[in-house]
Scaffold this active site. Structure first.
Site, short mmCIF file in Angstrom:
data_model
loop_
_atom_site.label_atom_id
_atom_site.label_comp_id
_atom_site.label_asym_id
_atom_site.label_seq_id
_atom_site.Cartn_x
_atom_site.Cartn_y
_atom_site.Cartn_z
N GLU A 154 18.87 16.30 53.96
CA GLU A 154 17.90 16.25 55.05
C GLU A 154 17.30 14.86 55.23
OE1 GLU A 154 17.76 18.57 57.17
OE2 GLU A 154 19.07 19.83 55.95
N HIS B 194 19.61 12.63 57.17
CA HIS B 194 19.55 12.75 58.62
C HIS B 194 18.54 11.78 59.22
CE1 HIS B 194 22.27 15.95 59.66
NE2 HIS B 194 21.69 16.84 58.89
#
Length: 259
Positions: free
Chosen positions: A126, A129
């Site tokens: 995450e 990203h």
């Protein structure tokens, strides 16, 4: 704007607005300034937390923050204002990191993470990203498609509701069920690659990422895939790719263990 002018503008943008993704070296088209995308993401994050129930499981909250801070420390993002929260919703199997370092896990993904290395595998993915600017890349594409313009400020001024909806989609904000991941498979694979490197550099075993996706595969059998899997590569493809990146990740893990 006629087609010739639009083509010339597009070519100019491609030349002047490219960013280089860490670890992979991919060139991406980013048309939205970091300051604007971060401010927009921060507002969305704050709104979500206000509407959500935060977990009172202090051990899990502490683990999320401990892992997040260690991965943040190796990500070389001094301008990020990191924040880590655990949202109490066992029905949502998901996690996210918005531009600027705003991170949340849902309690539904914690049993699949299983342990701290598993949390690190998800956290690394995450965080990757955000560091790869996938949300900004997606936002840039949608601004061009919807408005034929590159200014987020102008879009917010002229069509604020539409622009906020585009931003929510780009960051993964779903209207009804929280956060879904809108990224394409290329971006998902890139986040996997960057994520295991960051997790390894932070001292977490990157091999746990393979075990995590085996557990995710077992979880998803016999039912619709959870939102965390909705736009991702197949589990088999993802696992093979992760194994392929281990010769790059494992030396980083061994180095971190020695330090």
């Amino acid at each position: 704007m006629n087609s010739l002018k639009f083509s010339m503008l597009s070519a100019l943008l491609l030349i002047t607005s490219c960013a280089t993704v860490p670890i992979t070296g991919r060139r991406s088209l980013i048309l939205v300034p970091d300051s604007e995308i971060t401010a927009l993401a921060s507002g969305s994050y704050k709104e979500l937390l206000q509407k959500s129930k935060l977990s009172t499981d202090q051990a899990s909250v502490d683990m999320i923050r401990r892992v997040g801070q260690r991965i943040a420390a190796v990500s070389n993002q001094p301008d990020f204002q990191w924040e880590f929260n655990l949202i109490d919703d066992p029905k949502i199997v998901n996690a996210f990191c918005m531009p600027g370092g705003k991170v949340a896990f849902y309690t539904g993904i914690m049993p699949i993470c299983k342990n701290e290395d598993g949390v690190a595998a998800v956290m690394g993915h995450e965080v990757a990203h955000a560091i790869a600017k996938h949300g900004a890349e997606r936002m840039s594409q949608q601004l061009l498609l919807n408005f034929g313009a590159i200014s987020l400020t102008t879009a917010m001024r002229n069509k604020p509701e539409t622009t906020k909806a585009i931003a929510n989609m780009a960051f993964g904000v779903g209207a009804n069920i929280g956060f879904v991941l809108p990224y394409g498979r290329m971006q998902e694979s890139e986040a996997d690659h960057i994520g295991i490197i960051y997790a390894a550099k932070a001292g977490y075993n990157p091999e746990e990422a393979v075990s995590l996706w085996l557990r995710m595969e077992a979880f998803s059998k016999g039912q619709n895939p959870p939102e965390f899997l909705s736009t991702h590569p197949s589990n088999e493809t993802r696992i093979q790719q992760l194994k392929g990146w281990m010769p790059e990740a494992l030396p980083e893990y061994q180095k971190a263990k020695r330090n």
